[in-house]
Design an enzyme around this catalytic site. Structure first.
Site, short mmCIF file in Angstrom:
data_model
loop_
_atom_site.label_atom_id
_atom_site.label_comp_id
_atom_site.label_asym_id
_atom_site.label_seq_id
_atom_site.Cartn_x
_atom_site.Cartn_y
_atom_site.Cartn_z
N TRP A 357 0.83 -1.21 0.00
CA TRP A 357 0.00 0.00 0.00
C TRP A 357 0.86 1.26 0.00
CZ3 TRP A 357 -2.05 2.78 4.81
CH2 TRP A 357 -1.10 2.74 5.85
N GLU A 489 0.61 -2.69 12.55
CA GLU A 489 0.82 -4.14 12.64
C GLU A 489 1.09 -4.63 14.06
OE1 GLU A 489 3.78 -5.03 9.70
OE2 GLU A 489 2.39 -4.70 8.04
N LYS A 597 2.61 0.72 15.96
CA LYS A 597 3.84 0.77 15.18
C LYS A 597 3.89 2.08 14.38
CE LYS A 597 6.22 -2.21 11.78
NZ LYS A 597 5.94 -3.20 10.72
N GLN A 598 2.70 2.59 14.04
CA GLN A 598 2.65 3.72 13.13
C GLN A 598 1.26 4.36 13.21
OE1 GLN A 598 2.83 0.35 10.36
NE2 GLN A 598 2.22 1.88 8.86
#
Lengths: 768, 768
Positions: A357, A489, A597-598
């Site tokens: 993505w 994730e 994670k983000q």
């Protein structure tokens, strides 16, 4: 500092000079081919350090994925981009000692990459085992004018001797594919040996074939010149050019070679058409020389900068770093409608050369607004793999629509860990979002009709089949999407991921919107795709009832239904050496905590600026900032943009600076595996969507400029619906100049700017 | 039908005669060794069909687990039980043609397994390639008196010729370990080659060593008799017995061999003590013959039936099937405190010979109540692996307590798919529950002090560290346990699995309860284990506040927080060929639906009968029955028991019959890979906990008998706190007879029965 200097990357300015890192930084590419800037004597010899590599976008092999426990529907094969023979390779023979048999000493003296023209200039100091010293200079470029060409010029000048030097130029032989350690899942891990065979031709010509993916390509090498010392041995076992030189320190020798690197063919078709392919390959270089080829390529490169440059005044290092990012993006992007952008570009085999993505959400905007033909080609790749995505949906027991793979080269799912792979079904909506962005910015209705609508429709169909209406609890009556993984994730297989649901809602609405447009534009297309009013009504209903989890107590958007039930991970007391956490904690540990994670929910806030007022955004921002590790290189750019939106310029600048120079400064310590392409795209997003504040406002295309302290100027151009607009921002004003195309109105903050050609409009920047 | 007949399994009565299936059904074992009833001529020759195998409980090798993507803390190694040389093996040589070089025709004529004595009698019809025919009869048993011994007698009678027949008896050579297809994760999949070396000894003696697990064991073969025709070639390259026979149809020959199969040794210790081990191995058979060895074994087998038999009158096939199950359980259970019960017993390599929760929750009750010394040995195995479980908890970032592996042989986690492996942390509470069950039934306070309390304490400590107090939503203030997988592997990584939470609550309470007992019994132990009042208070508090999800609308216990948000899988319209679903749907499909592989929430209702009244149980039952596929062989037994509790005898019988004969009828189609040991344990549970209705009621040990229509009688014995009690149930009455031990009161329904020795109490059964 001259203007040219601002486009040049010098070896002396790099953080360190480890071969793998330097090879990545100076890798050349043009979307079709990529060449790491490795030691030219290395070839395949383990006696020299480094990881040379030529990569052809889309040229991969398959190996079976081995699972500890395999379940139904698991991805079957690894797809791994192939490491091809290094075209920089050459062999010296001095005093009867060959550099491929006995290692020579070779030292990097200088590398200067002039991104303004695309030329890489390198100087090596070479010492033979018999203590003869000479300078080897390389000039090379990947042609931006003809994507199959890579061109290199060698200059050899002796230093401490006069005498005979033999140069042998032949194809390197790659006898082993990538097989690295298994301790870091971000690195490429396996591959088959390539089949390399010489074909009879007027110049050294090799066919390279994969073992399992049944692909072949041609690699021809041609001497570009007429020096009689260059002897072609076309019929040798290893066809080559042999150059016998008598050199003195005063008399250097210079030779140019062109590589023609073919299209990717199915092996059967290759065999049938071999003679024609050889002819075509050699013809690309016929009558050309280094200068002519370079002139054509450099002209295209200059055009790239003309359209895509971003000027930052006030921070020269950053200025150079941004150009480095933009040019690497340009080098990485497939342009043939059958390739995409590998996560590491064409600079390394990290992530096995897969497309994610990353393209749609981090890199495509740069191309949409500055190189729309490349953006179209990238979306064209997705369209070309629609059949595979349909097949995948069927494997996942979804009866209609498509499911794009989380990671792939050939369009089939290659993710070997589905909770952080296939479960990231938001990829579908990401592609739809990006398709709409492209169409909105370009007004390319041809693409809408020929491909774009089908992408949006088939992904929308998937959502309707995958989700369901809940009949229980706070979700009752809503359309819910359970057991998915969002961008983050560290939080997998959750119910009603905010990002996924919001994106799916958008995807459904886009299908409805564009179906209405097609009713006017191309009603036949709707019939062909069997779109019914009932289906559109179902899309509308699901979108209207989409469940978007929200916590009334904290008044924040919730990452998922159960997000707040999990305790917060104690990030403050975690040793810095424990990041990224995924290399130090079992997934079951990370999944049990609120730890990201983000950017995940914030990614939705970023993509849908009209969804929330500033107060809501600030609450979301504050909350999620506290639980985010930025262990992914995709995170900080988004935080920088949103910091601008909540008018926290210090944070915006800090996040931006942390990430803008990720590769140049080897921030993650793994640039040797290749550039972080999405992060480079993110740096453009931070500048244009963040500091320039570009977004679609309620009235239309809107800017909300806000420069960090210390910057004098931020200037760039965008293409927008047949126009090109120059935007020039300083601390106090923003100037909009319509360079071409019809007049239009855009907005700077609340202020409407009516633009017509060559009548710049300057607006005072009002700070909130 | 004679009484003996009811203990006999005849080949003619089996559903089919595929070699693999027959080999499993007639496999012999004694908890230490297991021998599949394979073709005795096969050895290692691929020319004969079938999968011969000798298994030694706990003798395994390691291979690295290969993951598509590996993450931190993943289990490193496969542990695979070794397929050892078949001790049934022998070689014929007739007319110069050897059966190991040229396949003979061999046909099964009959097999009769007399479970009353443990003897397996088999007849084969053999035809040589030269058309000589003879009958080969085998009598064999695994000794229940000396677990290292396997004994076999061969009888050879010619049919159509008189002449010379040579028999060679030597160790088979196994040159390849299990490497089956990768399409069914329930089958064993990989292994290393064994190292087989002959050692100098007075009889053919082989050392078998593994490659990676560093284990060795001795395998000696001895002729049991004094026939001079049996020539020992002790110093041949392949030491053997060679038997030259002159046979006529009137004069058969008969020879017995004993196998001594050593303990499992670390390879270093083996090398130091080799001579002593050989001596010990040979000594086990010194002075013995087939009859003496069989007499000792049969006596123990009779004692087994004396204590463990279950009599069912009214269904002779079922009667035999139940005995088949009970005897296989007996054959499967490790008895040395360092081995457990492999999921397939010692009859096959399915599930790689791993130990699961199957032991504690499905098989241990049978042993607790009829063979408590074996139950103690099985719990002793868990205690012996406490250090590995502690290490695993640390790997999972849990600072105190232990985490037992989901599947293992050596005590380390061997699950290669953690969402349906390590995430099933309920294994901890399962072990604690079973430990309490053992202690409650036996009053074995020595075990409590020496091992039991530590098992309960360390597992309780884990829960406190793994869970947390929620501060949000309906769980606020409660102790929650997020991101776990319950027994149902179709629903993974969920929050607050009812079963897990209820079991954890029980585990915590057991720690508090037994700590109080130890304050009296062994206060030093508490100090040694650093148990503080504060810790016990924390256990109490977490247990009291444990979140147990419940749906007010349906008034049912919820499998997890989000259970009802998922739509129901359309089981009714699913083709029968699509079961088990896990072989036909990607996990992400199954996870998205309300669909259960097996009893999950109902498992809690089963284990805690006092938790709910009958109305609640019925609601739970009705709900979960509707979403359960019984794709796991662990499911139907529980549904049968609960059907009895809700007074639905038809369902109770139907579920029971579906499962009681799983292996004899090859219900799952995979009995060739080994028996379904847990399912066999489940059939005992169905009888004793279901039809006899045994449970701990509010007053104490209670029965609620209820025989299915058509049964005349259900009779069995249990051992309980130093007593043995005979329970004899018919359609109208239940009779309780205290065979040994002090008087006690037990309950039949609400009715108290005061028992004293030899004064049976008969109670009328009141049907609800």
């Amino acid at each position: 500092m001259s203007v040219d200097e601002q486009y040049q990357i010098h070896l002396q300015q790099l953080k360190h000079k480890e071969p793998g890192f330097v090879e990545t930084i100076y890798a050349l590419g043009n979307g079709h081919l990529g060449v790491r800037a490795s030691n030219p004597l290395q070839g395949n010899s383990p006696a020299y350090p480094g990881s040379p590599g030529l990569f052809i976008n889309g040229f991969y092999d398959l190996t079976p994925i081995t699972y500890g426990e395999a379940y139904f529907g698991y991805a079957h094969n690894n797809q791994t981009i192939c490491e091809l023979p290094d075209p920089r390779y050459l062999i010296f023979s001095v005093d009867g000692v060959r550099s491929d048999e006995t290692p020579y000493q070779i030292e990097m003296i200088d590398k200067t990459w002039d991104m303004a023209s695309g030329l890489l200039l390198e100087t090596f100091h070479v010492t033979t085992p018999t203590a003869k010293e000479f300078t080897l200079t390389l000039e090379s470029f990947a042609s931006q004018a003809e994507r199959h060409l890579y061109v290199i010029r060698y200059d050899i000048r002796t230093l401490n001797f006069s005498g005979s030097v033999t140069v042998i130029k032949q194809h390197a032989y790659v006898n082993q594919q990538i097989a690295r350690d298994n301790t870091d899942m971000r690195r490429a891990q396996r591959g088959n040996t390539l089949l390399q065979t010489y074909l009879p031709a007027a110049a050294p010509t090799m066919r390279i074939s994969t073992q399992k993916s049944q692909l072949s390509l041609l690699m021809t090498m041609q001497y570009l010149g007429s020096d009689p010392r260059v002897q072609l041995n076309a019929h040798a076992d290893v066809p080559n050019y042999e150059i016998q030189l008598q050199l003195t320190p005063e008399r250097s020798a210079q030779f140019s070679f062109g590589y023609s690197l073919g299209e990717i063919h199915n092996q059967l078709s290759f065999e049938v058409n071999q003679a024609r392919y050889i002819e075509k390959s050699l013809a690309r270089l016929a009558g050309e020389n280094f200068s002519s080829l370079f002139a054509a390529s450099a002209a295209r490169t200059r055009q790239f900068w003309q359209d895509s440059d971003v000027i930052i005044e006030g921070d020269p290092i950053l200025q150079k770093g941004i150009r480095f990012n933009l040019y690497h993006l340009y080098q990485a992007a497939g342009r043939d409608h059958s390739t995409d952008i590998p996560a590491k570009g064409l600079t390394g085999a990290g992530y096995e050369g897969h497309y994610f993505w990353d393209t749609e959400m981090y890199m495509l905007p740069f191309f949409i607004y500055t190189q729309p033909q490349i953006a179209k080609a990238l979306l064209g790749y997705r369209y070309a793999t629609l059949a595979e995505a349909g097949q995948r949906a069927r494997e996942m027991a979804i009866k209609s629509g498509v499911l794009f793979p989380w990671r792939t080269i050939n369009g089939e799912e290659a993710s070997a860990y589905f909770p952080a792979g296939t479960a990231q079904i938001h990829i579908n909506a990401d592609i739809a979002y990006a398709t709409d962005q492209y169409i909105s910015a370009t007004a390319d209705t041809d693409f809408l009709v020929s491909a774009g609508f089908e992408l949006i429709l088939e992904t929308a169909r998937f959502w309707l089949a995958y989700g369901n209406y809940a009949d229980h609890g706070p979700q009752a009556g809503h359309f819910v999407i359970n057991r998915v993984t969002g961008p983050d994730e560290y939080t997998v297989l959750i119910d009603n991921n905010y990002y996924t649901n919001r994106m799916a809602q958008h995807n459904l609405r886009l299908a409805v919107k564009y179906a209405a447009e097609l009713k006017q534009l191309a009603p036949d297309k709707l019939a062909e795709l069997a779109v019914t009013d009932a289906e559109l009504a179902a899309f509308k209903k699901a979108a209207a009832n989409m469940y978007l989890p929200y916590d009334a107590q904290h008044q924040i958007k919730l990452q998922d239904d159960n997000a707040l039930n999990r305790p917060r991970f104690d990030l403050k007391n975690e040793p810095a050496t424990n990041f990224p956490l995924l290399l130090h904690y079992h997934p079951l540990v990370l999944y049990r905590y609120q730890v990201n994670k983000q950017a995940d929910t914030l990614m939705s806030d970023f993509l849908f600026p009209l969804d929330q007022d500033e107060a809501q955004l600030r609450r979301d921002y504050d909350y999620y900032e506290g639980i985010t590790t930025h262990d992914s290189s995709l995170s900080r750019a988004i935080f920088s943009i949103l910091a601008n939106r909540i008018h926290d310029p210090d944070k915006a600048q800090a996040y931006f600076l942390d990430t803008a120079l990720t590769d140049l400064t080897d921030l993650k310590g793994n640039s040797e595996d290749g550039i972080h392409a999405a992060n480079m795209g993110g740096s453009w997003l931070s500048l244009i969507y963040g500091f320039a504040g570009m977004h679609y406002g309620t009235d239309g295309l809107t800017f909300a400029p806000q420069l960090p302290a210390g910057w004098f100027r931020l200037s760039f151009k965008i293409k927008y619906r047949g126009r090109q607009i120059d935007i020039d921002i300083n601390q106090k004003t923003a100037t909009f100049n319509l360079l071409s195309g019809a007049p239009l109105t855009l907005y700077c903050g609340p202020e409407a700017c009516d633009l017509s050609q060559k009548m710049p409009v300057t607006v005072d920047i009002k700070h909130a």
